[in-house]
Design an enzyme around this catalytic site. Structure first.
Site, PDB file in Angstrom:
ATOM      1  N   ASP A 102       0.848  -1.188   0.000  1.00 32.81           N
ATOM      2  CA  ASP A 102       0.000   0.000   0.000  1.00 32.81           C
ATOM      3  C   ASP A 102       0.891   1.248   0.000  1.00 32.81           C
ATOM      4  OD1 ASP A 102      -1.731   2.192   1.024  1.00 32.81           O
ATOM      5  OD2 ASP A 102      -3.175   0.581   1.331  1.00 32.81           O
ATOM      6  N   HIS A 117     -10.801  -5.254  -2.721  1.00 32.09           N
ATOM      7  CA  HIS A 117      -9.426  -5.369  -2.246  1.00 32.09           C
ATOM      8  C   HIS A 117      -9.410  -5.732  -0.767  1.00 32.09           C
ATOM      9  CE1 HIS A 117     -10.615  -1.149  -1.727  1.00 32.09           C
ATOM     10  NE2 HIS A 117      -9.727  -1.038  -0.757  1.00 32.09           N
TER      11      HIS A 117
END
Length: 136
Positions: free
Chosen positions: A33, A98
């Site tokens: 991320d 996700h």
């Protein structure tokens, strides 16, 4: 909802936007991320575009859980959260399914969660359960 062409995750899958890949298969992609809550915060996404879990074919969904193993191994996380949101009021920001794997190395880093419990009306809960069973 973002279109397939403008979806940031679809663009990452196509290689139009760079990412630090941890794992890739025909159906899933795991990458770090760019706005992590802790060191090693990773995302695992299906390559099939869909906003919510119900939009993803079973064969893609079944591979996601196994794919979460890779960021866990890469980070060495022993305490972690797995998070998946569906819809804006459930805190979903990107309209592509996700899963977040968020290491929780200590009390200050990682995901902080409040759990606002409510009193349960057992009769209403039983009726809801029976209704759900009848639809399956």
């Amino acid at each position: 909802m973002a279109s397939l062409a403008s979806c940031i995750f679809c663009r990452i899958i196509k290689g139009e936007i760079p990412s630090f890949k941890l794992f890739e298969s025909d159906k899933t992609l795991a990458f770090l991320d760019i706005n992590p809550l802790s060191r090693g915060h990773a995302l695992v996404i299906p390559k099939h575009h869909g906003a919510k879990l119900a939009d993803i074919p079973d064969d893609h969904l079944s591979e996601i859980l196994a794919s979460l193993w890779y960021p866990l191994q890469a980070t060495g996380a022993t305490d972690y959260n797995l998070l998946q949101n569906n819809g804006r009021i459930a805190h979903q920001v990107v309209d592509h399914v996700h899963f977040h794997m968020i290491p929780k190395p200590n009390e200050k880093e990682g995901l902080g969660i409040g759990w606002p419990q409510q009193q349960t009306d057992m009769e209403k809960l039983k009726a809801l359960f029976e209704d759900l069973k009848s639809r399956m």
